[in-house]
Enzyme design. Structure first.
Site, PDB file in Angstrom:
ATOM      1  N   ASN A 128       0.838  -1.202   0.000  1.00  0.00           N
ATOM      2  CA  ASN A 128       0.000   0.000   0.000  1.00  0.00           C
ATOM      3  C   ASN A 128       0.873   1.252   0.000  1.00  0.00           C
ATOM      4  O   ASN A 128       2.098   1.144  -0.003  1.00  0.00           O
ATOM      5  CB  ASN A 128      -0.961  -0.020   1.194  1.00  0.00           C
ATOM      6  CG  ASN A 128      -0.195  -0.108   2.492  1.00  0.00           C
ATOM      7  OD1 ASN A 128       0.551   0.796   2.848  1.00  0.00           O
ATOM      8  ND2 ASN A 128      -0.362  -1.214   3.214  1.00  0.00           N
ATOM      9  N   PRO A 169      -2.529 -11.864  10.784  1.00  0.00           N
ATOM     10  CA  PRO A 169      -2.779 -11.624  12.214  1.00  0.00           C
ATOM     11  C   PRO A 169      -2.965 -10.131  12.447  1.00  0.00           C
ATOM     12  O   PRO A 169      -2.346  -9.317  11.753  1.00  0.00           O
ATOM     13  CB  PRO A 169      -1.502 -12.120  12.896  1.00  0.00           C
ATOM     14  CG  PRO A 169      -0.462 -12.144  11.824  1.00  0.00           C
ATOM     15  CD  PRO A 169      -1.186 -12.370  10.525  1.00  0.00           C
TER      16      PRO A 169
END
Ligand code: C5P
Length: 396
Positions: A209, A304
């Site tokens: 990103n 996670p």
């Protein structure tokens, strides 16, 4: 504009980054500071004394043995006048001279003769920066209480890519004109995640990103200024970490999770500032995927949640999250605060292109169980300091 009577002596040495010196003078004088400039002989090849005289409004000094200049303000007088000395850019050669304590020109002599708070902003080719001789010299300067400002990483004038770029004038000006901070976080260990993660698809491709890491790195700098010990767990970014931080470089969310869990035991505060990828490809294929088909389908699995896992720990530190939202910022941020059992959440509106991802500015609304505070648009460094102070106020 705040009144600032700081007396700043700017020493410019002969590197290509010297072209930024007039801009640095402007940024410093904009804070109200009185700025005087000293150039080395080689710096004059890169920037003219006349430009620096014009922007600083003061005569520029360059010669130790110039009787006229000495009559106006002698070198010892100049050394005593300054309350802050910054060498920017500082070449590898000048850093070596400082480490040795040489005094063979005006600037090196001033460095020996002054008791001013001294900053050095090294700027050089990345290989010269990494050279053991340079690193040893910089460590010597740090051990003497000189503040070495980490250079930025990126493309260099010589075509190389790596650490060694002089930080932008605004960042330098912010750093040296900030008032000295009370060490309110001394003895505290703060773990900060920063930057994006990269989730491998095949040996050459990944999913990531636009996070620049600037906010997390600014938080690390602010925490260090407040006296904390800082562990910075960072995804791949182009900004340089503050030298005093314990930097752990990672790529994927799983690696970031592992690195955080290994260091969290001793943490008093955890700040999850990284833009962690929520999903990763289920299978990382061994060979580069070929473009044989018109369509490609990848299957993802959830990563996670580092922040939630830290908040769940039996002896959880004071846990701070970030929420990058594009709509109903307050609603979603407060939801996250409760759901992830956080102590605090800092929300920013990433739909506003002038702030947030990749920008130097940001604005935050911070929520905790009993309150909220709006931190107005500001440079990420200033905002980071405000947020660290707010965290300190709300510590259990
Ligand atoms: O739920 P959301 O991803 O929007 O929450 C953002 C916050 O959670 C940030 O503080 C980010 O660093 C953290 N986070 C994390 N691990 C993830 C996803 C987000 O630590 N896998």
């Amino acid at each position: 504009m705040t009144v600032n009577k700081q007396k700043i002596l700017l020493g410019v040495t002969g590197g290509i980054a010297a072209y930024k010196a007039p801009d640095l003078v402007r940024k410093l004088t904009a804070t109200g500071a009185d700025v005087r400039v000293v150039l080395t002989e080689s710096a004059e090849h890169f920037v003219s004394p006349l430009s620096l005289q014009a922007v600083s409004g003061n005569p520029v000094s360059n010669d130790l043995l110039d009787p006229a200049a000495e009559a106006a303000m002698g070198h010892i007088e100049l050394a005593k006048w300054a309350d802050t000395l910054i060498i920017a850019p500082a070449t590898a050669n000048f850093v070596a001279k400082l480490a040795l304590g040489l005094a063979d020109d005006l600037l090196s002599t001033l460095c020996l003769a002054t008791t001013a708070k001294t900053y050095v902003a090294p700027a050089m080719n990345q290989q010269m920066w990494q050279a053991p001789a340079t690193q040893t010299n910089l460590a010597t300067l740090s051990s003497r209480g000189i503040e070495v400002i980490a250079p930025d990483s990126g493309e260099q004038a010589c075509g190389d890519v790596g650490p060694g770029r002089m930080p932008e004038p605004q960042a330098l000006a912010d750093l040296i004109t900030q008032p000295a901070q009370e060490k309110v976080l001394s003895g505290k260990h703060i773990v900060i995640t920063a930057g994006p993660t990269r989730e491998a698809i095949d040996p050459v491709r990944y999913l990531s990103n636009h996070s620049s890491g600037k906010m997390g790195y600014a938080l690390a700098t602010a925490a260090l200024a407040l006296g904390a010990d800082v562990t910075l767990v960072s995804g791949p970014v182009a900004v340089s970490a503050p030298l005093a931080a314990n930097l752990i470089n990672v790529e994927s969310a799983q690696q970031m999770h592992e690195a955080v869990m290994q260091t969290i035991d001793t943490a008093d505060i955890f700040i999850g500032c990284a833009a962690v990828a929520d999903y990763r490809p289920v299978n990382v294929v061994d060979q580069k995927i070929k473009k044989d088909n018109n369509e490609l389908t990848l299957t993802f699995t959830k990563n996670p949640d580092i922040l939630a896992d830290v908040a769940k720990l039996e002896r959880a530190p004071f846990t701070v999250g970030f929420a990058a939202e594009t709509q109903d910022v307050s609603f979603y941020a407060k939801g996250k605060l409760t759901r992830k059992n956080l102590d605090m959440i800092a929300a920013n509106d990433v739909s506003d292109k002038s702030i947030g991802f990749n920008s130097d500015n940001n604005a935050l609304t911070v929520f905790w169980k009993e309150g909220e505070k709006k931190l107005e648009v500001a440079d990420k460094n200033q905002l980071a300091m405000q947020l660290m102070q707010l965290i300190n106020e709300q510590l259990r």
